[in-house]
Design a protein around this motif. Structure first.
Motif, PDB file in Angstrom:
ATOM      1  N   ALA A   1      64.459  77.411  -5.663  1.00 52.87           N
ATOM      2  CA  ALA A   1      63.765  76.519  -6.680  1.00 52.87           C
ATOM      3  C   ALA A   1      62.733  75.813  -6.331  1.00 52.87           C
ATOM      4  CB  ALA A   1      65.031  76.048  -7.876  1.00 52.87           C
ATOM      5  N   TYR A   2      61.560  75.528  -6.670  1.00 58.96           N
ATOM      6  CA  TYR A   2      60.651  74.468  -6.725  1.00 58.96           C
ATOM      7  C   TYR A   2      60.149  73.870  -8.343  1.00 58.96           C
ATOM      8  CZ  TYR A   2      61.345  75.525  -2.247  1.00 58.96           C
ATOM      9  OH  TYR A   2      61.821  76.094  -0.496  1.00 58.96           O
ATOM     10  N   TYR A   3      59.456  73.150  -8.235  1.00 61.77           N
ATOM     11  CA  TYR A   3      59.043  72.917  -9.743  1.00 61.77           C
ATOM     12  C   TYR A   3      57.604  71.395  -9.419  1.00 61.77           C
ATOM     13  CZ  TYR A   3      61.431  68.009  -9.358  1.00 61.77           C
ATOM     14  OH  TYR A   3      62.163  66.475  -9.113  1.00 61.77           O
ATOM     15  N   TYR A   4      56.786  71.794 -10.541  1.00 67.75           N
ATOM     16  CA  TYR A   4      55.364  70.473  -9.974  1.00 67.75           C
ATOM     17  C   TYR A   4      55.781  70.274 -12.041  1.00 67.75           C
ATOM     18  CZ  TYR A   4      50.982  69.664 -10.534  1.00 67.75           C
ATOM     19  OH  TYR A   4      49.555  68.897 -10.635  1.00 67.75           O
ATOM     20  N   VAL A   5      54.805  69.540 -12.003  1.00 64.81           N
ATOM     21  CA  VAL A   5      55.748  68.558 -13.058  1.00 64.81           C
ATOM     22  C   VAL A   5      53.458  67.657 -13.035  1.00 64.81           C
ATOM     23  CG1 VAL A   5      55.712  66.669 -14.582  1.00 64.81           C
ATOM     24  CG2 VAL A   5      57.270  68.129 -13.573  1.00 64.81           C
ATOM     25  N   ASN A   6      52.557  67.916 -13.632  1.00 63.64           N
ATOM     26  CA  ASN A   6      51.063  66.905 -13.879  1.00 63.64           C
ATOM     27  C   ASN A   6      51.634  66.658 -16.075  1.00 63.64           C
ATOM     28  OD1 ASN A   6      50.819  68.429 -15.943  1.00 63.64           O
ATOM     29  ND2 ASN A   6      49.232  69.557 -14.092  1.00 63.64           N
ATOM     30  N   ASP A   7      51.039  65.809 -16.211  1.00 65.09           N
ATOM     31  CA  ASP A   7      50.288  65.175 -17.445  1.00 65.09           C
ATOM     32  C   ASP A   7      50.375  66.473 -18.811  1.00 65.09           C
ATOM     33  OD1 ASP A   7      50.601  62.827 -16.767  1.00 65.09           O
ATOM     34  OD2 ASP A   7      48.136  63.063 -16.358  1.00 65.09           O
TER      35      ASP A   7
ATOM     36  N   ASP B   1      64.428  71.746 -26.369  1.00 63.00           N
ATOM     37  CA  ASP B   1      64.448  71.045 -24.843  1.00 63.00           C
ATOM     38  C   ASP B   1      64.652  72.228 -24.184  1.00 63.00           C
ATOM     39  OD1 ASP B   1      64.758  68.242 -25.606  1.00 63.00           O
ATOM     40  OD2 ASP B   1      66.907  68.019 -25.841  1.00 63.00           O
ATOM     41  N   SER B   2      64.935  71.831 -22.912  1.00 59.52           N
ATOM     42  CA  SER B   2      64.929  72.975 -21.873  1.00 59.52           C
ATOM     43  C   SER B   2      65.228  72.514 -19.746  1.00 59.52           C
ATOM     44  CB  SER B   2      63.039  73.717 -21.849  1.00 59.52           C
ATOM     45  OG  SER B   2      62.224  72.861 -21.090  1.00 59.52           O
ATOM     46  N   PHE B   3      65.724  73.775 -19.536  1.00 54.61           N
ATOM     47  CA  PHE B   3      66.272  73.955 -18.361  1.00 54.61           C
ATOM     48  C   PHE B   3      65.483  74.138 -17.122  1.00 54.61           C
ATOM     49  CE2 PHE B   3      69.506  76.396 -20.447  1.00 54.61           C
ATOM     50  CZ  PHE B   3      69.679  76.750 -19.115  1.00 54.61           C
ATOM     51  N   VAL B   4      66.115  74.181 -16.165  1.00 57.15           N
ATOM     52  CA  VAL B   4      66.096  74.714 -15.477  1.00 57.15           C
ATOM     53  C   VAL B   4      67.708  74.127 -13.929  1.00 57.15           C
ATOM     54  CG1 VAL B   4      64.622  75.364 -12.556  1.00 57.15           C
ATOM     55  CG2 VAL B   4      63.769  74.800 -14.851  1.00 57.15           C
TER      56      VAL B   4
ATOM     57  N   PHE C   1      55.066  71.189 -17.407  1.00 58.97           N
ATOM     58  CA  PHE C   1      56.284  71.507 -16.200  1.00 58.97           C
ATOM     59  C   PHE C   1      56.382  73.192 -15.757  1.00 58.97           C
ATOM     60  CE2 PHE C   1      57.028  68.311 -19.233  1.00 58.97           C
ATOM     61  CZ  PHE C   1      57.419  67.545 -18.269  1.00 58.97           C
ATOM     62  N   VAL C   2      56.264  73.288 -14.467  1.00 61.31           N
ATOM     63  CA  VAL C   2      56.360  74.595 -14.437  1.00 61.31           C
ATOM     64  C   VAL C   2      57.103  74.577 -12.949  1.00 61.31           C
ATOM     65  CG1 VAL C   2      54.857  74.176 -12.337  1.00 61.31           C
ATOM     66  CG2 VAL C   2      54.962  76.385 -13.339  1.00 61.31           C
ATOM     67  N   ALA C   3      58.643  76.157 -12.903  1.00 62.65           N
ATOM     68  CA  ALA C   3      59.316  76.216 -11.959  1.00 62.65           C
ATOM     69  C   ALA C   3      58.835  76.998 -11.502  1.00 62.65           C
ATOM     70  CB  ALA C   3      60.321  75.743 -12.634  1.00 62.65           C
ATOM     71  N   ALA C   4      59.563  78.025  -9.807  1.00 66.56           N
ATOM     72  CA  ALA C   4      59.176  78.751  -9.891  1.00 66.56           C
ATOM     73  C   ALA C   4      60.235  79.451  -8.377  1.00 66.56           C
ATOM     74  CB  ALA C   4      57.561  79.976  -8.937  1.00 66.56           C
ATOM     75  N   SER C   5      60.511  80.342  -7.611  1.00 71.48           N
ATOM     76  CA  SER C   5      61.619  80.527  -7.052  1.00 71.48           C
ATOM     77  C   SER C   5      60.782  80.448  -5.307  1.00 71.48           C
ATOM     78  CB  SER C   5      61.688  81.977  -6.599  1.00 71.48           C
ATOM     79  OG  SER C   5      60.942  82.543  -6.391  1.00 71.48           O
TER      80      SER C   5
ATOM     81  N   ARG D   1      51.903  76.749  -5.376  1.00 68.06           N
ATOM     82  CA  ARG D   1      50.139  75.670  -5.296  1.00 68.06           C
ATOM     83  C   ARG D   1      49.698  76.245  -5.283  1.00 68.06           C
ATOM     84  NH1 ARG D   1      51.117  74.057   0.732  1.00 68.06           N
ATOM     85  NH2 ARG D   1      48.747  73.318  -0.083  1.00 68.06           N
ATOM     86  N   THR D   2      49.094  77.628  -5.087  1.00 69.39           N
ATOM     87  CA  THR D   2      48.036  78.562  -5.228  1.00 69.39           C
ATOM     88  C   THR D   2      47.658  78.765  -7.489  1.00 69.39           C
ATOM     89  OG1 THR D   2      49.317  79.710  -3.981  1.00 69.39           O
ATOM     90  CG2 THR D   2      47.031  80.895  -5.460  1.00 69.39           C
ATOM     91  N   THR D   3      48.665  78.201  -7.979  1.00 71.95           N
ATOM     92  CA  THR D   3      47.974  78.410  -8.965  1.00 71.95           C
ATOM     93  C   THR D   3      47.968  77.541  -9.406  1.00 71.95           C
ATOM     94  OG1 THR D   3      49.950  80.297  -9.665  1.00 71.95           O
ATOM     95  CG2 THR D   3      48.840  78.725 -11.324  1.00 71.95           C
ATOM     96  N   PHE D   4      47.729  76.131  -9.306  1.00 70.66           N
ATOM     97  CA  PHE D   4      47.384  74.861 -10.315  1.00 70.66           C
ATOM     98  C   PHE D   4      46.657  74.338  -8.766  1.00 70.66           C
ATOM     99  CE2 PHE D   4      51.097  76.137 -12.289  1.00 70.66           C
ATOM    100  CZ  PHE D   4      51.144  75.563 -13.542  1.00 70.66           C
TER     101      PHE D   4
END
Length: 211
Positions: free
Chosen positions: A86-92, A73-76, A95-99, A105-108
């Motif tokens: 703190a921001y996060y993005y999830v797809n299939d 298990d993990s957490f932010v 899971f990614v989180a960043a400040s 947006r640039t990475t994905f």
């Protein structure tokens, strides 16, 4: 964090001279302390939300931290005042989180609305099997966002950061004009550092309206 010593005292742990200087080490020790207690009270039935709630209630300061538990298990987790972003993005697949929203947006290569803000006092909890939830673990307090994050550190390519910096400069236009007695002819304006450029343009626009 402003209560590192108190955290170690609360869990009755001596970190040694080196670790005692680290607020992150103190936070990790507190979380570990409550993880152990949770396992003792409910063997094999980890309630990560409960662990984070007990741990975070002791933290005093600004933070966004992430962690990975031994069971997968993990957490932010974000502080209750929203001092740190703190921001996060999830797809299939991920899971990614960043400040910064712009970094995700640039990475994905995703749109602004696809990246979500992790709100103050909330935790993004991700189970080892892939399910996730956003849980409120702290009562939300007065918003105290760190100005340095918005003014110096955040990428100007983020639309909302850009608009915030324009607004910051615009709000400065009146007090600056009053400080120079509206004597624009004998005044030179510039900006330092480069991240202040957008706020500078906002200030100029504000002056055009007020003069």
């Amino acid at each position: 964090m402003v209560n590192t010593d108190e955290l170690y005292e609360h869990i009755n742990f001596d970190p040694g001279t080196f670790s005692k200087q680290s607020d992150l080490a103190a936070m990790l020790e507190v979380i570990h302390h409550f993880l152990v207690k949770e396992d003792e009270e409910n063997p094999g039935e980890l309630n990560l939300k409960s662990v984070l709630k007990k741990s975070a209630s002791l933290f005093d300061g600004g933070y966004t931290i992430g962690g990975l538990i031994g069971n997968g298990d993990s957490f932010v987790l974000r502080d209750a005042n929203g001092i740190r972003p703190a921001y996060y993005y999830v797809n299939d697949e991920v899971f990614v989180a960043a400040s910064e929203r712009a970094a995700i947006r640039t990475t994905f290569n995703v749109g602004e609305n696809e990246v979500h803000e992790l709100m103050p006092g909330n935790a993004l909890i991700i189970a080892s099997h892939g399910e996730y939830s956003v849980e409120q673990v702290l009562d939300v307090k007065e918003r105290r966002a760190c100005s340095f994050e918005r003014i110096y550190f955040s990428r100007g390519s983020d639309e909302k950061i850009y608009r915030e910096r324009i607004a910051l400069g615009h709000h400065l236009s009146k007090p600056v004009l009053e400080a120079i007695n509206y004597d624009l002819k004998n005044t030179i304006f510039s900006y330092i550092p480069n991240t202040a450029e957008i706020a500078y343009y906002g200030m100029c626009k504000g002056m055009e309206v007020k003069v």
